[in-house]
Structure formats: structure tokens, C-alpha cells
Design a protein around this motif. Sequence first.
Motif, PDB file in Angstrom:
ATOM      1  N   MET A 134       0.836  -1.179   0.000  1.00  0.00           N
ATOM      2  CA  MET A 134       0.000   0.000   0.000  1.00  0.00           C
ATOM      3  C   MET A 134       0.883   1.245   0.000  1.00  0.00           C
ATOM      4  N   TYR A 135       0.312   2.347  -0.448  1.00  0.00           N
ATOM      5  CA  TYR A 135       1.063   3.584  -0.580  1.00  0.00           C
ATOM      6  C   TYR A 135       0.261   4.760  -0.018  1.00  0.00           C
ATOM      7  N   LEU A 136       0.972   5.787   0.356  1.00  0.00           N
ATOM      8  CA  LEU A 136       0.360   7.059   0.692  1.00  0.00           C
ATOM      9  C   LEU A 136       1.184   8.148   0.003  1.00  0.00           C
ATOM     10  N   GLN A 137       0.609   8.711  -1.035  1.00  0.00           N
ATOM     11  CA  GLN A 137       1.248   9.823  -1.735  1.00  0.00           C
ATOM     12  C   GLN A 137       0.836  11.108  -1.043  1.00  0.00           C
ATOM     13  N   MET A 138       1.838  11.854  -0.594  1.00  0.00           N
ATOM     14  CA  MET A 138       1.577  13.081   0.156  1.00  0.00           C
ATOM     15  C   MET A 138       2.152  14.270  -0.620  1.00  0.00           C
ATOM     16  N   ASN A 139       1.280  15.163  -1.028  1.00  0.00           N
ATOM     17  CA  ASN A 139       1.681  16.352  -1.769  1.00  0.00           C
ATOM     18  C   ASN A 139       1.355  17.612  -0.964  1.00  0.00           C
ATOM     19  N   SER A 140       1.938  18.694  -1.369  1.00  0.00           N
ATOM     20  CA  SER A 140       1.696  19.994  -0.703  1.00  0.00           C
ATOM     21  C   SER A 140       1.806  19.865   0.811  1.00  0.00           C
ATOM     22  N   LEU A 141       2.873  19.250   1.241  1.00  0.00           N
ATOM     23  CA  LEU A 141       3.041  18.977   2.669  1.00  0.00           C
ATOM     24  C   LEU A 141       3.164  20.255   3.477  1.00  0.00           C
ATOM     25  N   LYS A 142       2.619  20.184   4.673  1.00  0.00           N
ATOM     26  CA  LYS A 142       2.616  21.312   5.601  1.00  0.00           C
ATOM     27  C   LYS A 142       3.328  20.921   6.890  1.00  0.00           C
ATOM     28  N   PRO A 143       3.837  21.886   7.617  1.00  0.00           N
ATOM     29  CA  PRO A 143       4.492  21.544   8.896  1.00  0.00           C
ATOM     30  C   PRO A 143       3.581  20.746   9.831  1.00  0.00           C
ATOM     31  N   GLU A 144       2.297  20.997   9.770  1.00  0.00           N
ATOM     32  CA  GLU A 144       1.371  20.265  10.648  1.00  0.00           C
ATOM     33  C   GLU A 144       1.176  18.813  10.235  1.00  0.00           C
ATOM     34  N   ASP A 145       1.758  18.413   9.104  1.00  0.00           N
ATOM     35  CA  ASP A 145       1.747  17.007   8.714  1.00  0.00           C
ATOM     36  C   ASP A 145       2.869  16.229   9.395  1.00  0.00           C
ATOM     37  N   THR A 146       3.735  16.911  10.100  1.00  0.00           N
ATOM     38  CA  THR A 146       4.833  16.248  10.801  1.00  0.00           C
ATOM     39  C   THR A 146       4.292  15.276  11.840  1.00  0.00           C
ATOM     40  N   ALA A 147       4.730  14.030  11.731  1.00  0.00           N
ATOM     41  CA  ALA A 147       4.232  12.983  12.622  1.00  0.00           C
ATOM     42  C   ALA A 147       4.951  11.679  12.303  1.00  0.00           C
ATOM     43  N   VAL A 148       4.719  10.698  13.154  1.00  0.00           N
ATOM     44  CA  VAL A 148       5.090   9.320  12.826  1.00  0.00           C
ATOM     45  C   VAL A 148       3.881   8.699  12.135  1.00  0.00           C
ATOM     46  N   TYR A 149       4.122   8.151  10.972  1.00  0.00           N
ATOM     47  CA  TYR A 149       3.049   7.556  10.163  1.00  0.00           C
ATOM     48  C   TYR A 149       3.090   6.036  10.279  1.00  0.00           C
ATOM     49  N   PHE A 152      -8.902  -9.022  13.619  1.00  0.00           N
ATOM     50  CA  PHE A 152      -7.455  -8.885  13.458  1.00  0.00           C
ATOM     51  C   PHE A 152      -7.066  -7.465  13.030  1.00  0.00           C
ATOM     52  N   ALA A 153      -5.933  -7.030  13.502  1.00  0.00           N
ATOM     53  CA  ALA A 153      -5.373  -5.742  13.094  1.00  0.00           C
ATOM     54  C   ALA A 153      -3.855  -5.829  13.146  1.00  0.00           C
ATOM     55  N   TYR A 154      -3.224  -5.321  12.093  1.00  0.00           N
ATOM     56  CA  TYR A 154      -1.774  -5.378  11.998  1.00  0.00           C
ATOM     57  C   TYR A 154      -1.246  -3.973  11.723  1.00  0.00           C
ATOM     58  N   TRP A 155      -0.085  -3.684  12.323  1.00  0.00           N
ATOM     59  CA  TRP A 155       0.505  -2.351  12.215  1.00  0.00           C
ATOM     60  C   TRP A 155       1.928  -2.408  11.672  1.00  0.00           C
ATOM     61  N   GLY A 156       2.283  -1.394  10.908  1.00  0.00           N
ATOM     62  CA  GLY A 156       3.669  -1.208  10.533  1.00  0.00           C
ATOM     63  C   GLY A 156       4.443  -0.644  11.720  1.00  0.00           C
ATOM     64  N   GLN A 157       5.745  -0.527  11.515  1.00  0.00           N
ATOM     65  CA  GLN A 157       6.627  -0.116  12.613  1.00  0.00           C
ATOM     66  C   GLN A 157       6.617   1.388  12.840  1.00  0.00           C
ATOM     67  N   GLY A 158       6.068   2.129  11.899  1.00  0.00           N
ATOM     68  CA  GLY A 158       6.048   3.577  12.015  1.00  0.00           C
ATOM     69  C   GLY A 158       7.243   4.202  11.334  1.00  0.00           C
ATOM     70  N   THR A 159       7.012   5.342  10.694  1.00  0.00           N
ATOM     71  CA  THR A 159       8.094   6.048  10.038  1.00  0.00           C
ATOM     72  C   THR A 159       7.904   7.549  10.235  1.00  0.00           C
ATOM     73  N   GLN A 160       8.996   8.239  10.514  1.00  0.00           N
ATOM     74  CA  GLN A 160       8.933   9.656  10.824  1.00  0.00           C
ATOM     75  C   GLN A 160       8.886  10.483   9.547  1.00  0.00           C
ATOM     76  N   VAL A 161       7.919  11.382   9.496  1.00  0.00           N
ATOM     77  CA  VAL A 161       7.844  12.375   8.433  1.00  0.00           C
ATOM     78  C   VAL A 161       7.927  13.749   9.090  1.00  0.00           C
ATOM     79  N   THR A 162       8.901  14.525   8.674  1.00  0.00           N
ATOM     80  CA  THR A 162       9.092  15.863   9.216  1.00  0.00           C
ATOM     81  C   THR A 162       9.017  16.871   8.090  1.00  0.00           C
ATOM     82  N   VAL A 163       8.133  17.844   8.242  1.00  0.00           N
ATOM     83  CA  VAL A 163       7.969  18.890   7.237  1.00  0.00           C
ATOM     84  C   VAL A 163       8.481  20.193   7.843  1.00  0.00           C
ATOM     85  N   SER A 164       9.588  20.662   7.307  1.00  0.00           N
ATOM     86  CA  SER A 164      10.228  21.834   7.888  1.00  0.00           C
ATOM     87  C   SER A 164      11.143  22.479   6.871  1.00  0.00           C
ATOM     88  N   ALA A 165      11.245  23.801   6.969  1.00  0.00           N
ATOM     89  CA  ALA A 165      12.183  24.517   6.115  1.00  0.00           C
ATOM     90  C   ALA A 165      13.594  24.462   6.703  1.00  0.00           C
TER      91      ALA A 165
END
Length: 116
Positions: free
Chosen positions: A79-94, A103-116
Amino acid sequence: QLQLVESVGGLVQPGGSLRLSCAASGLTLDMYTIGWFRQAPGKEREGVSSISSSDGSTYYTDSVKGRFTISRDNAKNTMYLQMNSLKPEDTAVYYCNARENPFAYWGQGTQVTVSA
């Protein structure tokens, strides 16, 4: 072994784009409702987007509508998540998620940081 493995996130400038991927093993994604969640520091985990297993309908939280796109490649079982026009408030672990009661399964999490 059942697992979801996410790609590495990263640091992106505001207005930039990033695509997250989540590869499944031991489970077939098209049999599950799949989705992406995120958790920012000091905040609760929130649902970002999903694709229903029953009818293929998609969901986006209001803050990402028109900017993020969820998709699935059945041949790659990914599965994919295409993220465009990212904003600082999108900063999070995804986190990616695959679920079908009970049943429910989770990925390990990945950090996305939106910053200048």
C-alpha cells in the motif's frame, strides 16, 4: 510471519511531496481494510486515510483531502500514501494498518518531518 514493513520517511520542505509505502508479508492486503494513521508529538494517533475491503471506498481526514492519495498494488501486496503539498502540521510518525475484525496489523512507524 505476518508483518507490515514501511519505507523510510524523511525530512521534506513545506510544499514538497513524499510517498510512503508499506509492504505486507504473510497476509494479502486486498482482503483487509487498509489505512494510514499518524501521531504527532503530544497528540493522539489519528486516522489519515483508508480503503475499505468491502467496497473499495476511500476515506481521508479533512486536513489531508486534496493533498494525500492512498493506493494499493495487489501484485506487489503493498500500500502507498502519496503526500503532496506537505505542511508543517503534517509532521508525525506515520503508521500503516491492515484490519479485518478481529485482526489488526501495524507497521513499525516512520517519521515524516515537514520543515524549512
